[in-house]
Motif scaffolding. Structure first.
Motif, PDB file in Angstrom:
ATOM      1  N   PHE A 135     -11.437 -14.818  68.726  1.00 14.11           N
ATOM      2  CA  PHE A 135     -11.503 -15.777  69.831  1.00 14.11           C
ATOM      3  C   PHE A 135     -10.062 -16.001  70.280  1.00 14.11           C
ATOM      4  N   ASN A 136      -9.657 -15.227  71.249  1.00 13.70           N
ATOM      5  CA  ASN A 136      -8.266 -15.133  71.676  1.00 13.70           C
ATOM      6  C   ASN A 136      -7.928 -16.110  72.797  1.00 13.70           C
ATOM      7  N   MET A 137      -8.297 -17.367  72.608  1.00 12.40           N
ATOM      8  CA  MET A 137      -8.030 -18.368  73.636  1.00 12.40           C
ATOM      9  C   MET A 137      -6.531 -18.528  73.857  1.00 12.40           C
ATOM     10  N   ALA A 138      -6.155 -18.641  75.116  1.00 14.00           N
ATOM     11  CA  ALA A 138      -4.755 -18.825  75.525  1.00 14.00           C
ATOM     12  C   ALA A 138      -3.849 -17.730  74.947  1.00 14.00           C
ATOM     13  N   GLY A 139      -4.420 -16.546  74.690  1.00 18.90           N
ATOM     14  CA  GLY A 139      -3.638 -15.430  74.176  1.00 18.90           C
ATOM     15  C   GLY A 139      -3.142 -15.613  72.752  1.00 18.90           C
ATOM     16  N   TYR A 140      -3.762 -16.533  72.006  1.00 22.31           N
ATOM     17  CA  TYR A 140      -3.289 -16.844  70.658  1.00 22.31           C
ATOM     18  C   TYR A 140      -3.188 -15.602  69.770  1.00 22.31           C
ATOM     19  N   TRP A 141      -4.164 -14.708  69.848  1.00 23.30           N
ATOM     20  CA  TRP A 141      -4.190 -13.550  68.955  1.00 23.30           C
ATOM     21  C   TRP A 141      -3.508 -12.321  69.549  1.00 23.30           C
ATOM     22  N   ASP A 142      -2.856 -12.423  70.696  1.00 28.91           N
ATOM     23  CA  ASP A 142      -2.185 -11.257  71.286  1.00 28.91           C
ATOM     24  C   ASP A 142      -1.214 -10.575  70.317  1.00 28.91           C
ATOM     25  N   PRO A 143      -0.368 -11.331  69.587  1.00 28.86           N
ATOM     26  CA  PRO A 143       0.524 -10.657  68.630  1.00 28.86           C
ATOM     27  C   PRO A 143      -0.238  -9.907  67.528  1.00 28.86           C
ATOM     28  N   LEU A 144      -1.364 -10.456  67.092  1.00 27.83           N
ATOM     29  CA  LEU A 144      -2.170  -9.790  66.070  1.00 27.83           C
ATOM     30  C   LEU A 144      -2.773  -8.501  66.623  1.00 27.83           C
ATOM     31  N   LEU A 145      -3.280  -8.555  67.834  1.00 25.59           N
ATOM     32  CA  LEU A 145      -3.837  -7.354  68.458  1.00 25.59           C
ATOM     33  C   LEU A 145      -2.755  -6.287  68.619  1.00 25.59           C
ATOM     34  N   GLY A 146      -1.548  -6.714  68.970  1.00 31.15           N
ATOM     35  CA  GLY A 146      -0.418  -5.784  69.051  1.00 31.15           C
ATOM     36  C   GLY A 146      -0.094  -5.181  67.696  1.00 31.15           C
ATOM     37  N   LEU A 147      -0.171  -5.981  66.652  1.00 29.34           N
ATOM     38  CA  LEU A 147       0.080  -5.482  65.299  1.00 29.34           C
ATOM     39  C   LEU A 147      -0.954  -4.426  64.910  1.00 29.34           C
ATOM     40  N   LEU A 148      -2.214  -4.678  65.228  1.00 29.93           N
ATOM     41  CA  LEU A 148      -3.258  -3.689  64.917  1.00 29.93           C
ATOM     42  C   LEU A 148      -2.995  -2.377  65.652  1.00 29.93           C
ATOM     43  N   HIS A 150      -0.089  -1.296  66.549  1.00 26.83           N
ATOM     44  CA  HIS A 150       1.089  -0.735  65.886  1.00 26.83           C
ATOM     45  C   HIS A 150       0.700  -0.016  64.585  1.00 26.83           C
ATOM     46  N   VAL A 151      -0.181  -0.637  63.802  1.00 29.82           N
ATOM     47  CA  VAL A 151      -0.639  -0.036  62.541  1.00 29.82           C
ATOM     48  C   VAL A 151      -1.290   1.322  62.814  1.00 29.82           C
ATOM     49  N   VAL A 152      -2.110   1.382  63.856  1.00 31.22           N
ATOM     50  CA  VAL A 152      -2.769   2.643  64.218  1.00 31.22           C
ATOM     51  C   VAL A 152      -1.728   3.643  64.733  1.00 31.22           C
ATOM     52  N   ALA A 153      -0.842   3.199  65.615  1.00 33.31           N
ATOM     53  CA  ALA A 153       0.166   4.094  66.188  1.00 33.31           C
ATOM     54  C   ALA A 153       1.086   4.682  65.124  1.00 33.31           C
ATOM     55  N   GLN A 154       1.334   3.917  64.069  1.00 35.98           N
ATOM     56  CA  GLN A 154       2.219   4.383  62.998  1.00 35.98           C
ATOM     57  C   GLN A 154       1.475   5.206  61.939  1.00 35.98           C
ATOM     58  N   GLY A 155       0.181   5.442  62.154  1.00 34.02           N
ATOM     59  CA  GLY A 155      -0.573   6.322  61.284  1.00 34.02           C
ATOM     60  C   GLY A 155      -1.091   5.692  59.999  1.00 34.02           C
ATOM     61  N   PHE A 156      -1.125   4.365  59.931  1.00 31.88           N
ATOM     62  CA  PHE A 156      -1.626   3.702  58.724  1.00 31.88           C
ATOM     63  C   PHE A 156      -3.090   3.315  58.806  1.00 31.88           C
ATOM     64  N   ALA A 157      -3.713   3.605  59.940  1.00 38.31           N
ATOM     65  CA  ALA A 157      -5.154   3.388  60.094  1.00 38.31           C
ATOM     66  C   ALA A 157      -5.636   4.307  61.200  1.00 38.31           C
ATOM     67  N   ASP A 158      -6.873   4.714  61.104  1.00 38.34           N
ATOM     68  CA  ASP A 158      -7.505   5.513  62.138  1.00 38.34           C
ATOM     69  C   ASP A 158      -7.765   4.622  63.350  1.00 38.34           C
ATOM     70  N   SER A 159      -7.801   5.199  64.518  1.00 32.87           N
ATOM     71  CA  SER A 159      -8.034   4.402  65.731  1.00 32.87           C
ATOM     72  C   SER A 159      -9.390   3.701  65.715  1.00 32.87           C
ATOM     73  N   SER A 160     -10.305   4.177  64.864  1.00 34.83           N
ATOM     74  CA  SER A 160     -11.610   3.515  64.766  1.00 34.83           C
ATOM     75  C   SER A 160     -11.475   2.065  64.273  1.00 34.83           C
ATOM     76  N   LEU A 161     -10.366   1.749  63.618  1.00 40.21           N
ATOM     77  CA  LEU A 161     -10.136   0.370  63.170  1.00 40.21           C
ATOM     78  C   LEU A 161     -10.226  -0.600  64.346  1.00 40.21           C
TER      79      LEU A 161
END
Length: 183
Positions: A135-148, A150-161
């Motif tokens: 529930f990303n009200m007022a963009g609260y979780w935007d940094p978390l979504l960016g982190l996810l 980043h984790v995929v882009a850096q190869g630590f998780a499949d994009s299916s995550l």
């Protein structure tokens, strides 16, 4: 047909933005109006208290789970439809997920992040297939979504995550996502 249950993770504080409490109230009311049961951390403080009181006021069923050591700190809300006391935090999280059909993560602190990452990991490992909505009200979780991302882009998780998490900005959008996922 069994009643659907929505596990809501959220802060034991109200946060700095008054919109957080307004949206928590709307979510609690909407869960009850949909005929669903609220499953949450059983606190009567912060966003936890707001979402639970709103669900109760709208006639909804509530299922709260709290570990013994937090009863006074998070002010255990004992007037719920179901109030469960566990021995540990881990047990609390397990009982909450086992009694839910979907998970919604509202703004919160370290505890909400812990809960989110645990259910996301469990989903990634195939231990459940329940929808997870940030529930990303007022963009609260935007940094978390960016982190996810980043984790995929850096190869630590499949994009299916990224497919395991939906992000919605309002209570009505969260409810629409839940209806689509639970139908």
């Amino acid at each position: 047909m069994t009643m659907k249950s929505i596990c809501v993770y959220c802060g034991s504080r109200s946060g700095a933005n008054p919109e957080f409490a307004r949206q928590a109230e709307a979510l609690g009311r909407d869960i009850a109006a949909a005929g669903w049961r609220l499953v949450y951390g059983a606190g009567d403080v912060g966003l936890m208290g707001v979402v639970a009181r709103a669900a109760q006021a709208a006639g909804g069923e509530t299922f709260g789970v709290m570990p013994q050591h937090l009863l006074s700190l998070e002010v255990g809300k004992t007037d719920l439809t179901h109030f469960v006391v566990t021995e540990t935090m881990h047990e609390r999280k397990k009982v909450m997920v086992m009694n839910a059909d979907a998970i919604v993560v509202m703004p919160g602190g370290a505890g909400s992040l812990d809960e989110f990452f645990e259910v996301l990991t469990w989903r990634q490992l195939g231990l459940h297939a329940k929808p997870i909505v940030l529930f990303n009200m007022a963009g609260y979780w935007d940094p978390l979504l960016g982190l996810l991302d980043h984790v995929v882009a850096q190869g630590f998780a499949d994009s299916s995550l990224l497919d395991f998490v939906q992000s919605e900005g309002s209570a009505s959008a969260v409810l629409d996502a839940l209806r689509r996922s639970l139908s």
